[in-house]
Design a protein around this motif. Structure first.
Motif, PDB file in Angstrom:
ATOM      1  N   ILE A   9       1.957   0.729  15.771  1.00 17.55           N
ATOM      2  CA  ILE A   9       1.616   0.248  14.601  1.00 17.55           C
ATOM      3  C   ILE A   9       3.003  -0.173  14.094  1.00 17.55           C
ATOM      4  O   ILE A   9       3.748   0.343  13.801  1.00 17.55           O
ATOM      5  CB  ILE A   9       0.837   0.826  13.699  1.00 17.55           C
ATOM      6  N   ASP A  10       2.684  -1.548  13.578  1.00 16.32           N
ATOM      7  CA  ASP A  10       4.215  -2.368  12.929  1.00 16.32           C
ATOM      8  C   ASP A  10       4.248  -1.723  11.616  1.00 16.32           C
ATOM      9  O   ASP A  10       3.264  -2.086  10.691  1.00 16.32           O
ATOM     10  CB  ASP A  10       3.904  -3.764  12.859  1.00 16.32           C
ATOM     11  N   THR A  11       5.263  -0.966  11.309  1.00 10.40           N
ATOM     12  CA  THR A  11       5.321  -0.452  10.030  1.00 10.40           C
ATOM     13  C   THR A  11       5.720  -1.182   8.790  1.00 10.40           C
ATOM     14  O   THR A  11       5.813  -0.980   7.790  1.00 10.40           O
ATOM     15  CB  THR A  11       6.286   0.859  10.222  1.00 10.40           C
ATOM     16  N   SER A  12       6.257  -2.650   9.159  1.00  8.78           N
ATOM     17  CA  SER A  12       6.446  -3.432   8.180  1.00  8.78           C
ATOM     18  C   SER A  12       5.254  -4.137   7.379  1.00  8.78           C
ATOM     19  O   SER A  12       5.554  -4.487   6.243  1.00  8.78           O
ATOM     20  CB  SER A  12       7.090  -4.721   8.753  1.00  8.78           C
ATOM     21  N   THR A  13       4.040  -3.598   7.754  1.00  6.70           N
ATOM     22  CA  THR A  13       3.160  -3.824   6.962  1.00  6.70           C
ATOM     23  C   THR A  13       2.992  -3.219   5.475  1.00  6.70           C
ATOM     24  O   THR A  13       2.666  -3.975   4.368  1.00  6.70           O
ATOM     25  CB  THR A  13       1.699  -3.574   7.615  1.00  6.70           C
ATOM     26  N   GLY A  14       3.426  -2.023   5.490  1.00  2.00           N
ATOM     27  CA  GLY A  14       3.563  -1.444   4.169  1.00  2.00           C
ATOM     28  C   GLY A  14       4.798  -2.004   3.310  1.00  2.00           C
ATOM     29  O   GLY A  14       4.319  -2.273   2.040  1.00  2.00           O
ATOM     30  N   LYS A  15       5.646  -2.607   3.561  1.00  2.11           N
ATOM     31  CA  LYS A  15       6.621  -3.170   3.032  1.00  2.11           C
ATOM     32  C   LYS A  15       6.166  -4.507   2.397  1.00  2.11           C
ATOM     33  O   LYS A  15       6.326  -4.921   1.255  1.00  2.11           O
ATOM     34  CB  LYS A  15       8.141  -3.383   3.925  1.00  2.11           C
ATOM     35  N   ARG A  21       2.290  -6.940  -4.057  1.00  2.00           N
ATOM     36  CA  ARG A  21       1.394  -6.037  -4.945  1.00  2.00           C
ATOM     37  C   ARG A  21       2.611  -5.460  -5.882  1.00  2.00           C
ATOM     38  O   ARG A  21       2.440  -4.073  -6.054  1.00  2.00           O
ATOM     39  CB  ARG A  21       0.345  -5.015  -4.368  1.00  2.00           C
ATOM     40  N   PRO A  22       3.311  -6.046  -6.416  1.00  2.00           N
ATOM     41  CA  PRO A  22       4.293  -5.538  -7.231  1.00  2.00           C
ATOM     42  C   PRO A  22       3.993  -4.488  -8.455  1.00  2.00           C
ATOM     43  O   PRO A  22       4.769  -3.587  -8.875  1.00  2.00           O
ATOM     44  CB  PRO A  22       5.236  -6.733  -7.630  1.00  2.00           C
ATOM     45  N   ASP A  23       2.920  -4.778  -9.088  1.00  2.00           N
ATOM     46  CA  ASP A  23       2.456  -4.045 -10.079  1.00  2.00           C
ATOM     47  C   ASP A  23       1.518  -3.125  -9.880  1.00  2.00           C
ATOM     48  O   ASP A  23       0.880  -2.323 -10.651  1.00  2.00           O
ATOM     49  CB  ASP A  23       1.682  -5.087 -11.318  1.00  2.00           C
TER      50      ASP A  23
END
Length: 58
Positions: A9-15, A21-23
């Motif tokens: 799984i590509d972990t860049s999704t979390g970033k 969703r900064p808030d």
């Protein structure tokens, strides 16, 4: 987002989710010594992480 050290799984999704969703409360973490089925490979660590997440929600 819970990731494991040995997965396809590509972990860049979390970033990306954090940036979109900064808030919101978004945290990504990696569990060492587990493959894609982290709940089976590291059940005690996985359960502790899920419990910590659940306890942090109001």
């Amino acid at each position: 987002m819970i990731y494991v050290s040995d997965t396809w799984i590509d972990t860049s999704t979390g970033k990306k989710v954090k940036m979109q969703r900064p808030d919101s409360y978004v945290r990504d973490m990696e569990i060492e010594g587990a493959s894609h089925h982290v709940y089976a490979d590291q059940p005690y660590i996985f359960n502790a992480v899920v419990e910590k997440i659940c306890d942090s929600v109001d």
